[in-house]
Design a protein around this motif. Structure first.
Motif, PDB file in Angstrom:
ATOM      1  N   THR A   1      39.709  45.473  27.924  1.00 25.15           N
ATOM      2  CA  THR A   1      39.088  46.078  26.743  1.00 25.15           C
ATOM      3  C   THR A   1      39.837  45.688  25.474  1.00 25.15           C
ATOM      4  O   THR A   1      39.231  45.343  24.447  1.00 25.15           O
ATOM      5  N   GLN A   2      41.165  45.728  25.537  1.00 18.35           N
ATOM      6  CA  GLN A   2      41.961  45.349  24.374  1.00 18.35           C
ATOM      7  C   GLN A   2      41.779  43.871  24.028  1.00 18.35           C
ATOM      8  O   GLN A   2      41.701  43.507  22.847  1.00 18.35           O
ATOM      9  N   MET A   3      41.699  43.025  25.059  1.00 18.05           N
ATOM     10  CA  MET A   3      41.519  41.593  24.812  1.00 18.05           C
ATOM     11  C   MET A   3      40.155  41.312  24.185  1.00 18.05           C
ATOM     12  O   MET A   3      40.040  40.473  23.279  1.00 18.05           O
ATOM     13  N   ARG A   4      39.113  42.015  24.665  1.00 19.63           N
ATOM     14  CA  ARG A   4      37.790  41.824  24.062  1.00 19.63           C
ATOM     15  C   ARG A   4      37.787  42.277  22.608  1.00 19.63           C
ATOM     16  O   ARG A   4      37.217  41.607  21.734  1.00 19.63           O
ATOM     17  N   ALA A   5      38.419  43.430  22.351  1.00 21.27           N
ATOM     18  CA  ALA A   5      38.480  43.918  20.974  1.00 21.27           C
ATOM     19  C   ALA A   5      39.277  42.958  20.090  1.00 21.27           C
ATOM     20  O   ALA A   5      38.885  42.669  18.945  1.00 21.27           O
ATOM     21  N   GLN A   6      40.383  42.441  20.631  1.00 19.55           N
ATOM     22  CA  GLN A   6      41.194  41.497  19.863  1.00 19.55           C
ATOM     23  C   GLN A   6      40.427  40.200  19.609  1.00 19.55           C
ATOM     24  O   GLN A   6      40.477  39.642  18.501  1.00 19.55           O
TER      25      GLN A   6
ATOM     26  N   ARG B   1      47.259  50.377  43.465  1.00 17.28           N
ATOM     27  CA  ARG B   1      46.044  49.595  43.198  1.00 17.28           C
ATOM     28  C   ARG B   1      45.179  50.279  42.146  1.00 17.28           C
ATOM     29  O   ARG B   1      44.645  49.615  41.242  1.00 17.28           O
ATOM     30  N   GLU B   2      45.039  51.594  42.254  1.00 19.09           N
ATOM     31  CA  GLU B   2      44.240  52.326  41.267  1.00 19.09           C
ATOM     32  C   GLU B   2      44.852  52.213  39.877  1.00 19.09           C
ATOM     33  O   GLU B   2      44.137  52.017  38.883  1.00 19.09           O
ATOM     34  N   ARG B   3      46.188  52.321  39.804  1.00 17.76           N
ATOM     35  CA  ARG B   3      46.845  52.199  38.498  1.00 17.76           C
ATOM     36  C   ARG B   3      46.681  50.794  37.924  1.00 17.76           C
ATOM     37  O   ARG B   3      46.475  50.621  36.714  1.00 17.76           O
ATOM     38  N   LEU B   4      46.759  49.786  38.795  1.00 19.18           N
ATOM     39  CA  LEU B   4      46.581  48.410  38.326  1.00 19.18           C
ATOM     40  C   LEU B   4      45.157  48.173  37.829  1.00 19.18           C
ATOM     41  O   LEU B   4      44.948  47.477  36.824  1.00 19.18           O
ATOM     42  N   GLU B   5      44.174  48.727  38.537  1.00 19.20           N
ATOM     43  CA  GLU B   5      42.787  48.566  38.104  1.00 19.20           C
ATOM     44  C   GLU B   5      42.568  49.195  36.732  1.00 19.20           C
ATOM     45  O   GLU B   5      41.907  48.613  35.862  1.00 19.20           O
ATOM     46  N   VAL B   6      43.134  50.385  36.534  1.00  8.43           N
ATOM     47  CA  VAL B   6      43.007  51.041  35.228  1.00  8.43           C
ATOM     48  C   VAL B   6      43.702  50.216  34.147  1.00  8.43           C
ATOM     49  O   VAL B   6      43.169  50.027  33.039  1.00  8.43           O
ATOM     50  N   ALA B   7      44.897  49.699  34.480  1.00  7.58           N
ATOM     51  CA  ALA B   7      45.633  48.891  33.499  1.00  7.58           C
ATOM     52  C   ALA B   7      44.880  47.610  33.159  1.00  7.58           C
ATOM     53  O   ALA B   7      44.822  47.198  31.992  1.00  7.58           O
ATOM     54  N   LEU B   8      44.279  46.978  34.177  1.00  3.34           N
ATOM     55  CA  LEU B   8      43.516  45.749  33.929  1.00  3.34           C
ATOM     56  C   LEU B   8      42.280  46.029  33.081  1.00  3.34           C
ATOM     57  O   LEU B   8      41.923  45.223  32.208  1.00  3.34           O
ATOM     58  N   GLU B   9      41.623  47.140  33.349  1.00  5.72           N
ATOM     59  CA  GLU B   9      40.456  47.500  32.535  1.00  5.72           C
ATOM     60  C   GLU B   9      40.856  47.733  31.083  1.00  5.72           C
ATOM     61  O   GLU B   9      40.181  47.269  30.159  1.00  5.72           O
ATOM     62  N   ASP B  10      41.970  48.445  30.893  1.00  3.40           N
ATOM     63  CA  ASP B  10      42.446  48.673  29.522  1.00  3.40           C
ATOM     64  C   ASP B  10      42.827  47.357  28.848  1.00  3.40           C
ATOM     65  O   ASP B  10      42.524  47.141  27.664  1.00  3.40           O
ATOM     66  N   LEU B  11      43.490  46.489  29.610  1.00  7.35           N
ATOM     67  CA  LEU B  11      43.893  45.199  29.046  1.00  7.35           C
ATOM     68  C   LEU B  11      42.678  44.354  28.682  1.00  7.35           C
ATOM     69  O   LEU B  11      42.649  43.718  27.618  1.00  7.35           O
TER      70      LEU B  11
END
Length: 226
Positions: A96-101, A84-94
């Motif tokens: 962030t990338q989507m907002r930047a894109q 769950r912690e890894r998924l939360e980090v991955a979702l946050e990164d995703l």
């Protein structure tokens, strides 16, 4: 035989030197013999021993299975928590990338729109000015006069269009065309006694850029507070 008692002596009653029935000590009770221990055969003993061993084995096996199950459950919960912690980090990164894109795409689209607008203005510099003036003349047809200021390069061309615009909109006043040396082509300023309109492409671009920036900053703040 006769005993002569001295004078003044008190006669005492003779008592036999024996104890009364109440004073006789009871005879010590006879101790009971212990009951004999039960005896079983060797076959029965082996049978009972085997049953006890079987019960002990079953109990130990059940306890071992329970402990193993609890251990597996704890390990699974720990693994799920880490996942769950890894998924939360991955979702946050995703995210962030989507907002930047998304921000990059919006900026690119806006840049393309600006370039297209520049090309269109270069080809027809008075198109938007004439459209804006036409929208003003009809509701302001009772106004005595309207002043429109445009770049010096477009003054002559606009003066040739004013007559047809006035006729089409039934404007009853006069339209004065004034040249400006500071305006960019495509911009204009229309004034009448009670108000006016200014078309400034540079300020419009700045306002759009500010709106886009404010939009993404607000989304960034909202994502941090969640």
């Amino acid at each position: 035989m006769v005993t002569v008692m001295p004078q003044g002596a008190v006669r005492q009653r003779f008592l036999f030197d024996t104890n009364s029935i109440d004073e006789i000590e009871p005879a010590s009770s006879v101790e009971e013999a212990p009951a004999p221990e039960p005896m079983i055969s060797v076959a029965e003993h082996k049978k009972l021993l085997k049953a006890a061993e079987k019960a002990a084995f079953a109990s130990g096996e059940a306890k071992a299975k329970k402990a193993l199950g609890e251990q597996h459950q704890a390990a699974a919960q720990k693994e799920l928590l880490a996942l769950r912690e890894r998924l939360e980090v991955a979702l946050e990164d995703l995210e962030t990338q989507m907002r930047a894109q998304e921000q990059n795409l919006v900026s690119m689209c806006f840049l393309i729109a600006r370039r297209l607008c520049s090309h269109l203005i270069a080809r027809e510099p008075l198109a938007e000015v004439v459209a804006l003036l036409s929208e003003c003349l009809t509701p302001l047809r009772k106004i005595p006069q309207i002043l429109i200021e445009v770049p010096a390069d477009d003054t002559g061309a606009l003066e040739g269009m004013v007559a047809s615009l006035v006729l089409k909109s039934s404007f009853e006043g006069k339209v004065h065309v004034v040249k400006s040396d500071n305006m960019t082509r495509g911009d204009c300023r229309i004034e009448w006694p009670d108000g006016g309109i200014i078309r400034d492409r540079r300020k419009t671009v700045e306002q759009i850029e500010m709106a886009i920036k404010s939009h993404f900053e607000a989304r960034e703040r909202a994502s941090r507070t969640e």
